[in-house]
Scaffold this active site. Structure first.
Site, PDB file in Angstrom:
ATOM      1  N   LYS A  45      15.734  15.918  37.234  1.00  0.00           N
ATOM      2  CA  LYS A  45      16.346  17.200  36.830  1.00  0.00           C
ATOM      3  C   LYS A  45      15.274  18.273  36.666  1.00  0.00           C
ATOM      4  CE  LYS A  45      20.130  18.036  35.982  1.00  0.00           C
ATOM      5  NZ  LYS A  45      21.277  18.468  36.842  1.00  0.00           N
ATOM      6  N   TYR A  88      15.596  10.024  35.423  1.00  0.00           N
ATOM      7  CA  TYR A  88      16.660  11.047  35.404  1.00  0.00           C
ATOM      8  C   TYR A  88      16.094  12.413  35.036  1.00  0.00           C
ATOM      9  CZ  TYR A  88      20.449  13.898  33.419  1.00  0.00           C
ATOM     10  OH  TYR A  88      21.291  14.938  33.114  1.00  0.00           O
ATOM     11  N   THR A 145      19.617  19.985  31.931  1.00  0.00           N
ATOM     12  CA  THR A 145      19.704  19.210  30.690  1.00  0.00           C
ATOM     13  C   THR A 145      18.517  19.479  29.778  1.00  0.00           C
ATOM     14  OG1 THR A 145      19.505  16.936  29.864  1.00  0.00           O
ATOM     15  CG2 THR A 145      18.670  17.322  32.052  1.00  0.00           C
ATOM     16  N   ASP A 146      18.714  19.239  28.485  1.00  0.00           N
ATOM     17  CA  ASP A 146      17.589  19.377  27.546  1.00  0.00           C
ATOM     18  C   ASP A 146      16.567  18.254  27.723  1.00  0.00           C
ATOM     19  OD1 ASP A 146      19.054  17.254  26.475  1.00  0.00           O
ATOM     20  OD2 ASP A 146      19.162  18.063  24.441  1.00  0.00           O
ATOM     21  N   GLU A 147      16.950  17.195  28.478  1.00  0.00           N
ATOM     22  CA  GLU A 147      16.049  16.044  28.600  1.00  0.00           C
ATOM     23  C   GLU A 147      14.767  16.385  29.364  1.00  0.00           C
ATOM     24  OE1 GLU A 147      17.964  12.283  29.238  1.00  0.00           O
ATOM     25  OE2 GLU A 147      19.868  13.024  28.504  1.00  0.00           O
TER      26      GLU A 147
HETATM   27  P1  NAD Z   1      28.889  12.940  35.955  1.00  0.00           P
HETATM   28  O1  NAD Z   1      28.005  11.794  36.340  1.00  0.00           O
HETATM   29  O2  NAD Z   1      30.078  12.688  35.099  1.00  0.00           O
HETATM   30  O3  NAD Z   1      29.437  13.641  37.292  1.00  0.00           O
HETATM   31  C1  NAD Z   1      28.622  13.898  38.396  1.00  0.00           C
HETATM   32  C2  NAD Z   1      29.521  14.299  39.567  1.00  0.00           C
HETATM   33  O4  NAD Z   1      28.665  14.592  40.683  1.00  0.00           O
HETATM   34  C3  NAD Z   1      30.484  13.206  40.013  1.00  0.00           C
HETATM   35  O5  NAD Z   1      31.764  13.756  40.246  1.00  0.00           O
HETATM   36  C4  NAD Z   1      29.868  12.696  41.307  1.00  0.00           C
HETATM   37  O6  NAD Z   1      30.848  12.199  42.225  1.00  0.00           O
HETATM   38  C5  NAD Z   1      29.172  13.944  41.825  1.00  0.00           C
HETATM   39  N1  NAD Z   1      28.047  13.621  42.705  1.00  0.00           N
HETATM   40  C6  NAD Z   1      27.034  12.749  42.451  1.00  0.00           C
HETATM   41  N2  NAD Z   1      26.194  12.684  43.516  1.00  0.00           N
HETATM   42  C7  NAD Z   1      26.693  13.551  44.449  1.00  0.00           C
HETATM   43  C8  NAD Z   1      26.266  13.938  45.742  1.00  0.00           C
HETATM   44  N3  NAD Z   1      25.174  13.423  46.308  1.00  0.00           N
HETATM   45  N4  NAD Z   1      26.988  14.885  46.406  1.00  0.00           N
HETATM   46  C9  NAD Z   1      28.112  15.412  45.845  1.00  0.00           C
HETATM   47  N5  NAD Z   1      28.569  15.059  44.645  1.00  0.00           N
HETATM   48  C10 NAD Z   1      27.870  14.141  43.947  1.00  0.00           C
HETATM   49  O7  NAD Z   1      27.930  14.018  35.332  1.00  0.00           O
HETATM   50  P2  NAD Z   1      28.155  14.997  34.086  1.00  0.00           P
HETATM   51  O8  NAD Z   1      27.863  14.270  32.844  1.00  0.00           O
HETATM   52  O9  NAD Z   1      29.450  15.697  34.252  1.00  0.00           O
HETATM   53  O10 NAD Z   1      26.967  16.032  34.322  1.00  0.00           O
HETATM   54  C11 NAD Z   1      27.151  17.170  35.172  1.00  0.00           C
HETATM   55  C12 NAD Z   1      25.857  17.966  35.217  1.00  0.00           C
HETATM   56  O11 NAD Z   1      25.517  18.395  33.903  1.00  0.00           O
HETATM   57  C13 NAD Z   1      24.659  17.164  35.736  1.00  0.00           C
HETATM   58  O12 NAD Z   1      23.878  18.026  36.545  1.00  0.00           O
HETATM   59  C14 NAD Z   1      23.910  16.766  34.477  1.00  0.00           C
HETATM   60  O13 NAD Z   1      22.536  16.625  34.741  1.00  0.00           O
HETATM   61  C15 NAD Z   1      24.199  17.962  33.577  1.00  0.00           C
HETATM   62  N6  NAD Z   1      24.193  17.672  32.132  1.00  0.00           N
HETATM   63  C16 NAD Z   1      24.941  16.648  31.626  1.00  0.00           C
HETATM   64  C17 NAD Z   1      24.950  16.432  30.236  1.00  0.00           C
HETATM   65  C18 NAD Z   1      25.804  15.355  29.622  1.00  0.00           C
HETATM   66  O14 NAD Z   1      25.719  15.141  28.405  1.00  0.00           O
HETATM   67  N7  NAD Z   1      26.646  14.647  30.377  1.00  0.00           N
HETATM   68  C19 NAD Z   1      24.193  17.255  29.397  1.00  0.00           C
HETATM   69  C20 NAD Z   1      23.440  18.289  29.961  1.00  0.00           C
HETATM   70  C21 NAD Z   1      23.456  18.492  31.334  1.00  0.00           C
HETATM   71  P1  TYD Z   2      23.596   8.291  26.539  1.00  0.00           P
HETATM   72  O1  TYD Z   2      25.044   8.527  26.233  1.00  0.00           O
HETATM   73  O2  TYD Z   2      23.261   7.326  27.634  1.00  0.00           O
HETATM   74  O3  TYD Z   2      22.921   9.711  26.787  1.00  0.00           O
HETATM   75  P2  TYD Z   2      21.342  10.104  26.948  1.00  0.00           P
HETATM   76  O4  TYD Z   2      20.551   8.885  27.166  1.00  0.00           O
HETATM   77  O5  TYD Z   2      21.386  10.975  28.159  1.00  0.00           O
HETATM   78  O6  TYD Z   2      20.976  10.827  25.687  1.00  0.00           O
HETATM   79  O7  TYD Z   2      22.889   7.756  25.209  1.00  0.00           O
HETATM   80  C1  TYD Z   2      22.909   8.493  24.000  1.00  0.00           C
HETATM   81  C2  TYD Z   2      22.063   7.737  22.988  1.00  0.00           C
HETATM   82  O8  TYD Z   2      22.699   6.496  22.696  1.00  0.00           O
HETATM   83  C3  TYD Z   2      20.672   7.376  23.519  1.00  0.00           C
HETATM   84  O9  TYD Z   2      19.738   7.447  22.434  1.00  0.00           O
HETATM   85  C4  TYD Z   2      20.827   5.938  23.987  1.00  0.00           C
HETATM   86  C5  TYD Z   2      21.858   5.385  23.008  1.00  0.00           C
HETATM   87  N1  TYD Z   2      22.734   4.314  23.554  1.00  0.00           N
HETATM   88  C6  TYD Z   2      22.877   3.114  22.843  1.00  0.00           C
HETATM   89  O10 TYD Z   2      22.282   2.912  21.758  1.00  0.00           O
HETATM   90  N2  TYD Z   2      23.705   2.150  23.375  1.00  0.00           N
HETATM   91  C7  TYD Z   2      24.367   2.329  24.547  1.00  0.00           C
HETATM   92  O11 TYD Z   2      25.090   1.398  24.995  1.00  0.00           O
HETATM   93  C8  TYD Z   2      24.217   3.568  25.252  1.00  0.00           C
HETATM   94  C9  TYD Z   2      24.951   3.808  26.556  1.00  0.00           C
HETATM   95  C10 TYD Z   2      23.390   4.538  24.709  1.00  0.00           C
END
Ligand code: NAD
Ligand code: TYD
Length: 351
Positions: free
Chosen positions: A161, A157, A132-134
């Site tokens: 990561k 988080y 992630t970019d975070e």
């Molecule tokens: P998500 O939370 O929707 O899904 C995570 C999945 O991992 C779920 O299916 C869960 O059951 C599985 N999981 C969790 N713990 C586990 C374990 N111990 N063993 C096996 N499986 C397990 O997550 P997402 O939003 O789809 O993100 C997927 C990946 O992409 C993550 O690594 C996250 O850090 C990265 N990512 C997400 C975003 C975003 O905006 N959502 C952006 C950049 C990177």
């Molecule tokens: P989120 O979807 O949780 O992603 P991330 O924290 O990984 O960027 O949140 C996106 C942005 O929205 C973040 O600045 C937090 C804000 N946010 C709210 O203002 N209200 C909410 O209920 C949630 C879930 C997020």
């Protein structure tokens, strides 16, 4: 070559799009979805492809080394695309250790298992870690994250990561594993779990519930349509250079409050409500602790080297996302009621 790829976290939001893309696009590959089915894992996300002959599901926790070794042996795994993670910042503030276990220890377990199983010739195998970019921390008013920006994580988080990214690097430098990493900005789209901003607010607008905006609402995120992320992952997996990192982003920065107002407007139009109706649901609430002010990705490298760029504008992607949620209210209902957790039992318990 006919690859046998483990995709971890394939039942989650992004993972399900990656599994669908690979299963459909590469019929000669074997795709093994390794997922523990935590609250975020939902096999209903893969209902349309789960009977394809090249798709397999293994309910395995990446903390369980023996179970991981068995999956490698059973399928003769050649490559890993690792998405499984605890992914929600708010949960990491409440339960940081869950993030340490899955995101750090789970990643090291996978690296270690892959290293041991591939020891005969590490050069034939690739370990692709999705991050992630975070990890880069928070930007001021200007500037963009590049692949060489120093890591500066602020939440449990992002710290977990960042640590997992460092372990991937260490396994490459120490054991000469073939690794590649990508760091992506905020995704949105179909199957997004309704605890994150966009799906939560879509759900609340449908239900006419308050829209809880943290702090002053001026926090900025760079949003990317999830299907464009999946396409980028396909490119990086196949064409990314060994040992490299690629930043993936939407060139699409939005202040939270502006995004929420656009969402309200699009939803009012689609629901036939008077424009301005849903905006009245906006409620400013107490800020998230350690809230990063601004994220923005410079995706020039993946654009120049691999020819990737987002295929849809934010307005199009958001509109498609809202349409998906409106036509899949049963999915939303199953997720918010917890019913989705019965799907595994009903579909897989006898297989
Ligand atoms: P998500 O939370 O929707 O899904 C995570 C999945 O991992 C779920 O299916 C869960 O059951 C599985 N999981 C969790 N713990 C586990 C374990 N111990 N063993 C096996 N499986 C397990 O997550 P997402 O939003 O789809 O993100 C997927 C990946 O992409 C993550 O690594 C996250 O850090 C990265 N990512 C997400 C975003 C975003 O905006 N959502 C952006 C950049 C990177
Ligand atoms: P989120 O979807 O949780 O992603 P991330 O924290 O990984 O960027 O949140 C996106 C942005 O929205 C973040 O600045 C937090 C804000 N946010 C709210 O203002 N209200 C909410 O209920 C949630 C879930 C997020």
């Amino acid at each position: 070559m006919s690859k046998k790829i483990i995709i971890t976290g394939g039942a989650g939001f992004i993972g399900s799009h990656v599994v669908r893309l690979f299963v459909n696009k590469y019929p000669n590959y074997t795709i093994i979805n390794v997922d523990a089915l935590t609250y975020a894992g939902n096999l209903e996300n893969l209902k349309d492809i789960d009977t394809q002959p090249n798709y397999f599901f293994e309910k395995v926790n990446i903390l369980d080394v023996k179970a991981l070794e068995d999956v490698f042996d059973k399928y003769g795994v050649t490559d890993v695309i690792h998405l499984a993670a605890e992914s929600h910042v708010d949960r990491s503030i409440v339960s940081p250790l869950d993030f340490v276990y899955t995101n750090i220890i789970g990643t090291v377990n996978l690296l270690n298992t892959a290293k041991n199983k591939w020891a005969a010739d590490l050069s034939k195998h690739r370990f692709y870690h999705i991050s992630t970019d975070e990890v880069y921390g928070s930007l001021g008013e200007t500037g963009l994250f590049t692949e060489t920006t120093a890591y500066d994580p602020n939440s449990p988080y992002s710290a977990s990561k960042a640590s997992s990214d460092h372990f991937v690097r260490a396994y490459r430098e120490t054991y000469h594993m073939q690794t590649v990493v990508s760091n992506c900005s905020n995704n949105y789209g179909p199957f997004h779990f309704p605890e994150k901003l966009i799906p939560l607010f879509i759900h609340n607008i449908i239900q006419e519930k308050p829209l809880p905006v943290y702090g002053d609402g001026l926090y900025t995120r760079d949003w990317l349509y999830v299907k464009d992320h999946a396409l980028a992952i396909d490119l990086v997996f196949h064409d990314g250079k060994d040992g490299e990192t690629y930043n993936i982003g939407g060139f699409n920065e939005w202040k939270n409050i502006d995004l929420v107002k656009l969402l309200c407007k699009q939803m009012d139009e689609k629901l036939g409500r008077e424009i301005g109706h849903s905006e009245k649901l906006i409620t400013y609430i107490k800020d998230r602790p350690g809230h990063d002010r601004r994220y923005a990705i410079d995706a020039t490298k993946i654009n120049k080297e691999l020819g990737w760029k987002p295929s849809v504008t934010f307005e199009q992607g958001l509109s498609e996302t809202i349409d998906w949620f409106l036509s899949n209210q049963e999915w939303l209902q199953n997720v918010t009621s917890g019913n989705y957790q019965n799907y595994y039992q009903s579909m897989y318990s006898n297989r």
